[in-house]
Design a protein around this motif. Structure first.
Motif, PDB file in Angstrom:
ATOM      1  N   PRO A 216       0.827  -1.206   0.000  1.00  0.00           N
ATOM      2  CA  PRO A 216       0.000   0.000   0.000  1.00  0.00           C
ATOM      3  C   PRO A 216       0.863   1.259   0.000  1.00  0.00           C
ATOM      4  CG  PRO A 216      -0.195  -1.186   2.101  1.00  0.00           C
ATOM      5  CD  PRO A 216       0.703  -1.985   1.215  1.00  0.00           C
ATOM      6  N   VAL A 217       0.295   2.340  -0.469  1.00  0.00           N
ATOM      7  CA  VAL A 217       1.019   3.615  -0.508  1.00  0.00           C
ATOM      8  C   VAL A 217       1.418   3.974   0.920  1.00  0.00           C
ATOM      9  CG1 VAL A 217       0.854   6.061  -1.069  1.00  0.00           C
ATOM     10  CG2 VAL A 217      -0.202   4.356  -2.569  1.00  0.00           C
ATOM     11  N   ALA A 218       2.692   4.286   1.086  1.00  0.00           N
ATOM     12  CA  ALA A 218       3.220   4.617   2.409  1.00  0.00           C
ATOM     13  C   ALA A 218       2.936   6.072   2.750  1.00  0.00           C
ATOM     14  CB  ALA A 218       4.730   4.377   2.427  1.00  0.00           C
ATOM     15  N   THR A 219       2.919   6.349   4.056  1.00  0.00           N
ATOM     16  CA  THR A 219       2.882   7.745   4.481  1.00  0.00           C
ATOM     17  C   THR A 219       4.298   8.296   4.267  1.00  0.00           C
ATOM     18  OG1 THR A 219       3.559   7.335   6.768  1.00  0.00           O
ATOM     19  CG2 THR A 219       1.196   7.139   6.275  1.00  0.00           C
ATOM     20  N   THR A 220       4.528   9.514   4.657  1.00  0.00           N
ATOM     21  CA  THR A 220       5.865  10.077   4.484  1.00  0.00           C
ATOM     22  C   THR A 220       6.864   9.491   5.469  1.00  0.00           C
ATOM     23  OG1 THR A 220       5.291  11.922   5.940  1.00  0.00           O
ATOM     24  CG2 THR A 220       5.026  12.265   3.565  1.00  0.00           C
TER      25      THR A 220
ATOM     26  N   GLN B 139       6.163   6.127   7.364  1.00  0.00           N
ATOM     27  CA  GLN B 139       6.086   4.685   7.602  1.00  0.00           C
ATOM     28  C   GLN B 139       5.286   3.986   6.510  1.00  0.00           C
ATOM     29  OE1 GLN B 139       4.375   4.058  11.454  1.00  0.00           O
ATOM     30  NE2 GLN B 139       2.854   5.663  11.187  1.00  0.00           N
ATOM     31  N   GLY B 140       5.528   2.687   6.385  1.00  0.00           N
ATOM     32  CA  GLY B 140       4.834   1.912   5.371  1.00  0.00           C
ATOM     33  C   GLY B 140       4.929   0.432   5.664  1.00  0.00           C
ATOM     34  N   GLU B 141       4.201  -0.358   4.880  1.00  0.00           N
ATOM     35  CA  GLU B 141       4.185  -1.810   5.018  1.00  0.00           C
ATOM     36  C   GLU B 141       4.277  -2.460   3.643  1.00  0.00           C
ATOM     37  OE1 GLU B 141       0.625  -2.984   7.069  1.00  0.00           O
ATOM     38  OE2 GLU B 141       1.388  -2.301   9.004  1.00  0.00           O
ATOM     39  N   VAL B 142       4.820  -3.660   3.628  1.00  0.00           N
ATOM     40  CA  VAL B 142       4.877  -4.467   2.413  1.00  0.00           C
ATOM     41  C   VAL B 142       4.626  -5.911   2.813  1.00  0.00           C
ATOM     42  CG1 VAL B 142       6.292  -5.294   0.489  1.00  0.00           C
ATOM     43  CG2 VAL B 142       6.569  -2.945   1.308  1.00  0.00           C
ATOM     44  N   GLU B 143       3.688  -6.556   2.138  1.00  0.00           N
ATOM     45  CA  GLU B 143       3.452  -7.987   2.352  1.00  0.00           C
ATOM     46  C   GLU B 143       4.094  -8.729   1.190  1.00  0.00           C
ATOM     47  OE1 GLU B 143      -0.197 -11.162   2.987  1.00  0.00           O
ATOM     48  OE2 GLU B 143      -0.591  -9.004   3.150  1.00  0.00           O
ATOM     49  N   PHE B 144       4.873  -9.757   1.515  1.00  0.00           N
ATOM     50  CA  PHE B 144       5.601 -10.477   0.472  1.00  0.00           C
ATOM     51  C   PHE B 144       5.680 -11.966   0.795  1.00  0.00           C
ATOM     52  CE2 PHE B 144       8.738  -9.679   3.698  1.00  0.00           C
ATOM     53  CZ  PHE B 144       9.536 -10.817   3.691  1.00  0.00           C
ATOM     54  N   LYS B 145       6.007 -12.720  -0.244  1.00  0.00           N
ATOM     55  CA  LYS B 145       6.351 -14.135  -0.116  1.00  0.00           C
ATOM     56  C   LYS B 145       7.728 -14.305  -0.745  1.00  0.00           C
ATOM     57  CE  LYS B 145       1.565 -15.628  -0.572  1.00  0.00           C
ATOM     58  NZ  LYS B 145       0.583 -16.245  -1.478  1.00  0.00           N
ATOM     59  N   ALA B 146       8.681 -14.765   0.055  1.00  0.00           N
ATOM     60  CA  ALA B 146      10.022 -15.053  -0.439  1.00  0.00           C
ATOM     61  C   ALA B 146      10.134 -16.566  -0.587  1.00  0.00           C
ATOM     62  CB  ALA B 146      11.077 -14.518   0.518  1.00  0.00           C
ATOM     63  N   TRP B 147      10.117 -17.036  -1.827  1.00  0.00           N
ATOM     64  CA  TRP B 147      10.137 -18.471  -2.113  1.00  0.00           C
ATOM     65  C   TRP B 147      11.574 -18.975  -2.051  1.00  0.00           C
ATOM     66  CZ3 TRP B 147       5.685 -21.094  -2.417  1.00  0.00           C
ATOM     67  CH2 TRP B 147       4.517 -20.351  -2.636  1.00  0.00           C
ATOM     68  N   TYR B 148      11.759 -20.131  -1.404  1.00  0.00           N
ATOM     69  CA  TYR B 148      13.093 -20.697  -1.251  1.00  0.00           C
ATOM     70  C   TYR B 148      13.024 -22.221  -1.287  1.00  0.00           C
ATOM     71  CZ  TYR B 148      11.546 -21.431   3.575  1.00  0.00           C
ATOM     72  OH  TYR B 148      10.843 -21.812   4.691  1.00  0.00           O
TER      73      TYR B 148
ATOM     74  N   LEU C  45       8.550 -17.915   2.771  1.00  0.00           N
ATOM     75  CA  LEU C  45       8.480 -17.079   3.952  1.00  0.00           C
ATOM     76  C   LEU C  45       7.458 -16.009   3.600  1.00  0.00           C
ATOM     77  CD1 LEU C  45       9.431 -15.833   6.661  1.00  0.00           C
ATOM     78  CD2 LEU C  45      11.141 -14.587   5.327  1.00  0.00           C
ATOM     79  N   TRP C  46       6.364 -15.942   4.352  1.00  0.00           N
ATOM     80  CA  TRP C  46       5.268 -15.013   4.065  1.00  0.00           C
ATOM     81  C   TRP C  46       5.215 -14.032   5.219  1.00  0.00           C
ATOM     82  CZ3 TRP C  46      -0.415 -16.997   3.158  1.00  0.00           C
ATOM     83  CH2 TRP C  46      -1.196 -15.952   2.684  1.00  0.00           C
ATOM     84  N   GLU C  47       5.472 -12.765   4.927  1.00  0.00           N
ATOM     85  CA  GLU C  47       5.569 -11.760   5.980  1.00  0.00           C
ATOM     86  C   GLU C  47       4.925 -10.447   5.551  1.00  0.00           C
ATOM     87  OE1 GLU C  47       9.161  -9.123   7.869  1.00  0.00           O
ATOM     88  OE2 GLU C  47       9.464 -11.285   7.892  1.00  0.00           O
ATOM     89  N   ARG C  48       4.360  -9.756   6.523  1.00  0.00           N
ATOM     90  CA  ARG C  48       3.915  -8.370   6.337  1.00  0.00           C
ATOM     91  C   ARG C  48       4.910  -7.534   7.133  1.00  0.00           C
ATOM     92  NH1 ARG C  48      -0.268  -6.284   3.760  1.00  0.00           N
ATOM     93  NH2 ARG C  48      -0.635  -4.081   4.096  1.00  0.00           N
ATOM     94  N   SER C  49       5.770  -6.824   6.418  1.00  0.00           N
ATOM     95  CA  SER C  49       6.872  -6.069   7.027  1.00  0.00           C
ATOM     96  C   SER C  49       6.489  -4.623   7.241  1.00  0.00           C
ATOM     97  CB  SER C  49       8.100  -6.102   6.105  1.00  0.00           C
ATOM     98  OG  SER C  49       8.527  -7.416   5.888  1.00  0.00           O
ATOM     99  N   ARG C  50       7.074  -4.046   8.293  1.00  0.00           N
ATOM    100  CA  ARG C  50       6.886  -2.630   8.600  1.00  0.00           C
ATOM    101  C   ARG C  50       8.196  -1.884   8.363  1.00  0.00           C
ATOM    102  NH1 ARG C  50       3.434  -5.350  11.829  1.00  0.00           N
ATOM    103  NH2 ARG C  50       4.994  -6.005  13.350  1.00  0.00           N
ATOM    104  N   PHE C  51       8.049  -0.703   7.790  1.00  0.00           N
ATOM    105  CA  PHE C  51       9.201   0.140   7.449  1.00  0.00           C
ATOM    106  C   PHE C  51       8.980   1.534   8.017  1.00  0.00           C
ATOM    107  CE2 PHE C  51       8.842  -3.173   4.361  1.00  0.00           C
ATOM    108  CZ  PHE C  51      10.144  -3.578   4.134  1.00  0.00           C
ATOM    109  N   GLN C  52      10.091   2.196   8.308  1.00  0.00           N
ATOM    110  CA  GLN C  52      10.018   3.548   8.860  1.00  0.00           C
ATOM    111  C   GLN C  52      11.173   4.370   8.300  1.00  0.00           C
ATOM    112  OE1 GLN C  52      10.776   4.110  13.188  1.00  0.00           O
ATOM    113  NE2 GLN C  52       8.582   4.586  13.217  1.00  0.00           N
ATOM    114  N   LYS C  53      10.905   5.642   8.100  1.00  0.00           N
ATOM    115  CA  LYS C  53      11.964   6.540   7.645  1.00  0.00           C
ATOM    116  C   LYS C  53      12.776   7.018   8.830  1.00  0.00           C
ATOM    117  CE  LYS C  53      11.230   8.683   3.231  1.00  0.00           C
ATOM    118  NZ  LYS C  53      10.889   9.893   2.508  1.00  0.00           N
TER     119      LYS C  53
END
Length: 152
Positions: free
Chosen positions: A83-87, A89-98, A107-115
């Motif tokens: 989803p569109v991040a704020t200025t 913080q933001g989130e990304v849901e991903f699947k990292a296949w291995y 690995l299925w994760e919803r990650s949180r990010f911050q500036k």
């Protein structure tokens, strides 16, 4: 010219390499997520630590990350939701296949990010139960083949 491991159609030198070398910085949580996945594949442990938010690192070290990179056998990255991040913080849901033995897992994760200091950093995430790919499922690498005829 090799394609970037993050799943973009760009060459590595035009995609994640400038981020890994410090010549550029991720402009969004999604771009940082892709570059961090690529850093695991390319074994760029220093980049992984540098882009991990200091308040969420704990005792994490470059050596631990390097060991994790070396032990990983990634097949593909699938962004499920970014989803569109704020200025700030933001989130990304991903699947990292291995690969794990004779299976392909995700690995299925919803990650949180911050500036922090005008740069995006990974904070933490909510991990979902691992997914197993069936032998007759399409291979996540994008080849269009069944997993049993491709990456298994």
């Amino acid at each position: 010219m090799s394609r970037c491991q993050c799943g973009s159609s760009q060459a590595y030198r035009f995609c994640c390499q400038p981020l890994h070398c410090g010549d550029d910085h991720a402009s969004s949580p999604g771009q940082l997520m892709r570059s961090r996945y690529c850093a695991f594949v390319e074994e760029k442990a220093e980049y992984l630590l540098a882009t991990h938010h200091p308040q969420f690192r704990g005792s994490l070290t470059v050596k631990q990350l390097a060991d994790s990179c070396h032990e990983s056998d990634f097949v593909a990255l699938q962004i499920v939701d970014a989803p569109v991040a704020t200025t700030e913080q933001g989130e990304v849901e991903f699947k990292a296949w291995y690969r794990q033995g004779s299976e392909i897992m995700a690995l299925w994760e919803r990650s949180r990010f911050q500036k922090l200091d005008d740069h995006w950093h990974y904070c933490d995430g909510d991990i979902r139960p691992p997914l197993k790919l069936g032998r007759n499922d399409p291979c996540p690498c994008g080849s269009g083949k069944k997993a049993k005829k491709c990456c298994l």
